[in-house]
Design an enzyme around this catalytic site. Structure first.
Site, PDB file in Angstrom:
ATOM      1  N   ARG A  80       0.822  -1.214   0.000  1.00 27.42           N
ATOM      2  CA  ARG A  80       0.000   0.000   0.000  1.00 27.42           C
ATOM      3  C   ARG A  80       0.857   1.266   0.000  1.00 27.42           C
ATOM      4  O   ARG A  80       0.396   2.351  -0.340  1.00 27.42           O
ATOM      5  CB  ARG A  80      -0.995  -0.003   1.157  1.00 27.42           C
ATOM      6  CG  ARG A  80      -1.992   1.132   1.060  1.00 27.42           C
ATOM      7  CD  ARG A  80      -3.256   0.997   1.922  1.00 27.42           C
ATOM      8  NE  ARG A  80      -3.169   0.041   2.980  1.00 27.42           N
ATOM      9  CZ  ARG A  80      -2.627   0.272   4.185  1.00 27.42           C
ATOM     10  NH1 ARG A  80      -2.127   1.451   4.471  1.00 27.42           N
ATOM     11  NH2 ARG A  80      -2.597  -0.678   5.091  1.00 27.42           N
ATOM     12  N   TYR A 133     -15.817  17.449 -14.425  1.00 25.40           N
ATOM     13  CA  TYR A 133     -16.209  16.038 -14.552  1.00 25.40           C
ATOM     14  C   TYR A 133     -17.319  15.750 -13.534  1.00 25.40           C
ATOM     15  O   TYR A 133     -17.247  16.154 -12.381  1.00 25.40           O
ATOM     16  CB  TYR A 133     -14.970  15.181 -14.268  1.00 25.40           C
ATOM     17  CG  TYR A 133     -15.124  13.719 -14.563  1.00 25.40           C
ATOM     18  CD1 TYR A 133     -15.204  13.250 -15.870  1.00 25.40           C
ATOM     19  CD2 TYR A 133     -15.151  12.794 -13.530  1.00 25.40           C
ATOM     20  CE1 TYR A 133     -15.330  11.907 -16.137  1.00 25.40           C
ATOM     21  CE2 TYR A 133     -15.271  11.437 -13.795  1.00 25.40           C
ATOM     22  CZ  TYR A 133     -15.355  10.997 -15.099  1.00 25.40           C
ATOM     23  OH  TYR A 133     -15.473   9.661 -15.356  1.00 25.40           O
ATOM     24  N   ASP A 205      -7.554  19.600 -13.556  1.00 23.39           N
ATOM     25  CA  ASP A 205      -7.663  18.265 -14.151  1.00 23.39           C
ATOM     26  C   ASP A 205      -7.375  18.458 -15.645  1.00 23.39           C
ATOM     27  O   ASP A 205      -8.166  19.052 -16.371  1.00 23.39           O
ATOM     28  CB  ASP A 205      -9.083  17.736 -13.905  1.00 23.39           C
ATOM     29  CG  ASP A 205      -9.330  16.372 -14.546  1.00 23.39           C
ATOM     30  OD1 ASP A 205      -8.573  15.981 -15.459  1.00 23.39           O
ATOM     31  OD2 ASP A 205     -10.311  15.709 -14.143  1.00 23.39           O
ATOM     32  N   LYS A 230      -6.958   7.474 -19.701  1.00 21.47           N
ATOM     33  CA  LYS A 230      -7.260   8.015 -21.018  1.00 21.47           C
ATOM     34  C   LYS A 230      -5.994   8.002 -21.890  1.00 21.47           C
ATOM     35  O   LYS A 230      -5.461   6.953 -22.147  1.00 21.47           O
ATOM     36  CB  LYS A 230      -7.876   9.407 -20.860  1.00 21.47           C
ATOM     37  CG  LYS A 230      -8.957   9.485 -19.748  1.00 21.47           C
ATOM     38  CD  LYS A 230     -10.194   8.661 -20.038  1.00 21.47           C
ATOM     39  CE  LYS A 230     -11.108   8.445 -18.832  1.00 21.47           C
ATOM     40  NZ  LYS A 230     -11.590   9.627 -18.173  1.00 21.47           N
TER      41      LYS A 230
HETATM   42  C1  LIG Z   1     -12.156   9.908 -16.935  1.00 26.86           C
HETATM   43  C2  LIG Z   1     -11.981  11.192 -16.251  1.00 26.86           C
HETATM   44  C3  LIG Z   1     -11.858  11.260 -14.853  1.00 26.86           C
HETATM   45  C4  LIG Z   1     -11.959  10.036 -13.993  1.00 26.86           C
HETATM   46  O1  LIG Z   1     -10.905   9.157 -14.203  1.00 26.86           O
HETATM   47  P1  LIG Z   1     -11.016   7.572 -13.933  1.00 26.86           P
HETATM   48  O2  LIG Z   1      -9.676   7.084 -14.338  1.00 26.86           O
HETATM   49  O3  LIG Z   1     -12.139   7.060 -14.754  1.00 26.86           O
HETATM   50  O4  LIG Z   1     -11.283   7.414 -12.474  1.00 26.86           O
HETATM   51  C5  LIG Z   1     -11.667  12.489 -14.283  1.00 26.86           C
HETATM   52  N1  LIG Z   1     -11.605  13.612 -15.022  1.00 26.86           N
HETATM   53  C6  LIG Z   1     -11.711  13.595 -16.355  1.00 26.86           C
HETATM   54  C7  LIG Z   1     -11.638  14.868 -17.110  1.00 26.86           C
HETATM   55  C8  LIG Z   1     -11.913  12.383 -17.018  1.00 26.86           C
HETATM   56  O5  LIG Z   1     -12.037  12.370 -18.336  1.00 26.86           O
END
Ligand SMILES: *Cc1c(COP(=O)(O)O)cnc(C)c1O
Length: 419
Positions: A80, A133, A205, A230
């Site tokens: 962890r 998001y 983000d 992504k």
């Molecule tokens: C997909 C996404 C998230 C969340 O990420 P996960 O890996 O699915 O937990 C957060 N912010 C944005 C802009 C995203 O496209």
């Protein structure tokens, strides 16, 4: 005697220098994507970073334990608290974002929520923009309230409202750039001046832009977050997340991360490392193909509107050009017709998959009205700007003409034939 000791000590450090991780901060971006963070010497002379599939790490003897607990020897202890693959990925991501430090998580949401929680306590206030998001917005506006943290949601792009929303107890401003699904671009220069004026932290983000297209830390943002699920991992096969920034800030997040436990497992992290090696190549294709697709859609007689920051018609095109090197792989558009036209369009696609997510090699398409906002009624959806025929296209790396051909044939079939 003394001299000998010194020689021994220097030899030791020579040896460790050979095993120094490749930080490669001055190298080209694609060189860093392939090599940064990896140890120069690896187990069994392997070229790839080995997957150390273990939940715990053995000490050689009691002295070894003491060297770790009392003298701070760098090593692994328990899963962890980190694993070797995760350490390499964190160093590489730091090298790609020019960050002092980075922590990798089991998902983007884990990165976002752990980061937010690391900086708030009850009676604090936070500011977030309205097209963040959906899960991030939900967490900030509802869950945090339970712990006495107040949240103001500001309309994206309203910098006067943002400035006004900050209070003496505001801890941070959280936003995204580009946003989903309209690909709005945050003017990071203005964010910096508002944040400096009020002395609050800023978090961006930057999942949609990636470290190739935009570097928020270089624009004065304190913490940059990514869903590595992504573009960074890029193959629609894992979940991962990361946060980068100054060491003193990242250390606070790391401490909480070790308690909450959203660690990425070694095998999954290996796939992230593997994906990162080709990330610059893939991203270049995503950028180029998405721009071509956006231009094609803008000319299409059955498309009423296209949102892509690389197009002059996008409201934030000027900011995007100043702040970004490329405009990303997501193209949002509205087709002409009704909710049923949108459904017919989706049902006739042969190459593009109907699926959430973005940033992978496969082209994916979503219909926000029936997927992300399925639980809202039409009036609520329209208030959020989610119209019946809005489509979000996450352009993959397939042949550009094949993607355009698939969209074109499905668009033509979206029109109901009247006899
Ligand atoms: C997909 C996404 C998230 C969340 O990420 P996960 O890996 O699915 O937990 C957060 N912010 C944005 C802009 C995203 O496209």
């Amino acid at each position: 005697m003394r001299e000998k000791k010194e020689i021994m000590a220097s030899r030791k450090s020579d040896k460790s220098a050979m095993n120094e991780p490749n930080r490669l901060l001055s190298s080209g971006f694609s060189t860093r994507a392939v090599h940064a963070g990896e140890d120069r010497l690896r187990y069994a002379d392997s070229i790839t970073t080995p997957i150390v599939q273990t939940s715990t790490y053995a000490f050689k003897n009691s002295k070894d334990v003491e060297d770790y607990t009392k003298h701070g020897k760098a090593r692994f202890e328990y899963g962890r608290y980190g694993n070797p693959t995760e350490q390499v990925a964190a160093r590489r991501l730091a090298a790609l974002t020019n960050a002092e430090d980075c922590v990798v998580f089991s998902s983007g949401m884990s990165a976002i929520i752990t980061t937010i929680l690391a900086f708030v306590r009850s009676q604090d206030h936070i500011v977030i923009t309205d097209d963040a998001y959906k899960k991030t917005l939900e967490f900030c506006s509802s869950y945090l309230q339970r712990f006495g943290v107040d949240c103001t949601i500001v309309p994206f792009g309203d910098y006067a409202a943002l400035d006004k929303a900050v209070r003496p107890n505001t801890r941070f401003i959280f936003s995204e750039s580009p946003t989903n699904p309209y690909l709005n671009i945050f003017d990071l220069e203005r964010l910096k001046s508002i944040a400096r004026k009020h002395n609050v932290l800023t978090m961006i983000d930057a999942t949609f832009s990636t470290p190739i297209n935009q570097r928020p830390l270089e624009w004065g943002v304190d913490l940059e977050l990514h869903s590595c699920t992504k573009y960074l991992a890029g193959h629609n096969d894992i979940l991962a997340g990361a946060v980068m920034g100054r060491k003193e800030l990242v250390d606070q997040i790391r401490k909480l991360h070790k308690a909450i436990g959203g660690v990425i497992d070694p095998h999954c992290c290996y796939l992230l490392l593997r994906g990162l090696k080709t990330f610059p190549l893939r991203m270049q294709t995503h950028n180029e193909t998405a721009l071509a697709v956006a231009q094609f859609l803008e000319e299409h007689p059955l498309v009423s509107r296209v949102y892509y920051p690389g197009l002059e018609s996008h409201p934030h095109h000027a900011i995007a050009k100043r702040q970004m090197l490329g405009f990303g792989g997501v193209v949002t558009f509205e087709i002409k017709g009704t909710l049923n036209s949108a459904k017919r369009f989706l049902d006739h696609l042969k190459l593009c998959y109907i699926a959430p997510s973005l940033g992978g090699v496969e082209t994916l398409i979503t219909h926000p009205a029936t997927v992300t906002y399925y639980d809202c009624n039409r009036k609520q959806r329209y208030a959020l700007g989610i119209t019946d025929t809005l489509i979000r296209l996450a352009v993959g790396i397939e042949n550009r003409d094949d993607i355009i051909g698939d969209l074109d044939q499905a668009l033509r079939k979206s029109v109901k034939r009247t006899r």
